[in-house]
Design an enzyme around this catalytic site. Structure first.
Site, PDB file in Angstrom:
ATOM      1  N   ILE A  85       1.216   4.578   0.737  1.00 32.55           N
ATOM      2  CA  ILE A  85       1.516   4.806  -0.677  1.00 32.55           C
ATOM      3  C   ILE A  85       3.024   4.756  -0.901  1.00 32.55           C
ATOM      4  O   ILE A  85       3.777   5.416  -0.183  1.00 32.55           O
ATOM      5  CB  ILE A  85       0.992   6.195  -1.110  1.00 32.55           C
ATOM      6  CG1 ILE A  85      -0.495   6.333  -0.759  1.00 32.55           C
ATOM      7  CG2 ILE A  85       1.242   6.437  -2.597  1.00 32.55           C
ATOM      8  CD1 ILE A  85      -0.997   7.768  -0.724  1.00 32.55           C
ATOM      9  N   CYS A  86       3.438   3.992  -1.895  1.00 30.65           N
ATOM     10  CA  CYS A  86       4.852   3.941  -2.263  1.00 30.65           C
ATOM     11  C   CYS A  86       5.066   4.929  -3.405  1.00 30.65           C
ATOM     12  O   CYS A  86       4.721   4.648  -4.551  1.00 30.65           O
ATOM     13  CB  CYS A  86       5.238   2.526  -2.691  1.00 30.65           C
ATOM     14  SG  CYS A  86       6.989   2.363  -3.047  1.00 30.65           S
ATOM     15  N   LEU A  87       5.597   6.104  -3.058  1.00 30.30           N
ATOM     16  CA  LEU A  87       5.817   7.167  -4.029  1.00 30.30           C
ATOM     17  C   LEU A  87       7.012   7.984  -3.552  1.00 30.30           C
ATOM     18  O   LEU A  87       7.033   8.434  -2.402  1.00 30.30           O
ATOM     19  CB  LEU A  87       4.551   8.031  -4.119  1.00 30.30           C
ATOM     20  CG  LEU A  87       4.501   9.121  -5.163  1.00 30.30           C
ATOM     21  CD1 LEU A  87       4.599   8.542  -6.577  1.00 30.30           C
ATOM     22  CD2 LEU A  87       3.212   9.924  -5.034  1.00 30.30           C
TER      23      LEU A  87
END
Length: 153
Positions: A85-87
Site C-alpha cells: 500500500i502506498c500511503l
C-alpha cells in the site's frame, strides 16, 4: 516489551470499539502478526467486498510503523499486485508521516479512506492510476469486477 503491552491495549480497544467496517485480531501463527478485514464502503466500487489484510508489527513499534498489506487482490492505483500500500502514514519520516501517536485503528481507517478516495498522483500502479484519471468509468467497472471476483464471500 513496550510493543506487547501497546498491542494488547490497541487490540482491546479495537475489539471494544472497532471503526465502522473494520475488524482486527491477532494471528494464531506468530506474535506481532495481526489479521484485519476491511469492508468496502458504500458508493465505492469496493462496496460489499471483504478485504483481508496482514499486519506485521515490528519489534520497535510504536517507533516504527507496522507493515500492512492486502491479502485480497484489489484493483486500486495505490495498492500493487503484492498487496503493498502506498500511503504516507505507513512510512517513517522524512518520506512518510508515521508518528508513534498513531495506532493500528487509525491506520486501518486511513486505508479504508484510501480505498474510497484513491490518490492517483502517488500511484503504485501507473496503468490503473491513468485509467482512474482519464477513464474513470472503465476503472469503476474493473474495480467492481475484481471486488466481485476476489472479495465476495
Amino acid at each position: 516489551m513496550q510493543r506487547a503491552s501497546r498491542l494488547a491495549r490497541e487490540l482491546a480497544l479495537l475489539a471494544a470499539e472497532p471503526p465502522p467496517g473494520v475488524t482486527c485480531w491477532p494471528s494464531e501463527r506468530r506474535p506481532g502478526e495481526l489479521r484485519a478485514q476491511i469492508l468496502g464502503s458504500a458508493d465505492t466500487p469496493y462496496e460489499k467486498g471483504i478485504f483481508n489484510l496482514e499486519i506485521v508489527v515490528p519489534e520497535r513499534y510504536p517507533f516504527e510503523p507496522p507493515k500492512i498489506r492486502f491479502l485480497t487482490p484489489i484493483y486500486h492505483p495505490n495498492i500493487d499486485s503484492a498487496g503493498r500500500i502506498c500511503l504516507d502514514v505507513l512510512k517513517l519520516p522524512p518520506q512518510g508521516a508515521w508518528r508513534p501517536a498513531l495506532n493500528i485503528s487509525t491506520l486501518l481507517t486511513s486505508i479504508q479512506l484510501l480505498m474510497a478516495e484513491p490518490n492517483p498522483d502517488d500511484p503504485l500502479m501507473a496503468d490503473i492510476s491513468s485509467e482512474y484519471k482519464y477513464n474513470k468509468p472503465l476503472f469503476l467497472v474493473n474495480a467492481r469486477e475484481w471486488t466481485k471476483k476476489y472479495a465476495s464471500e
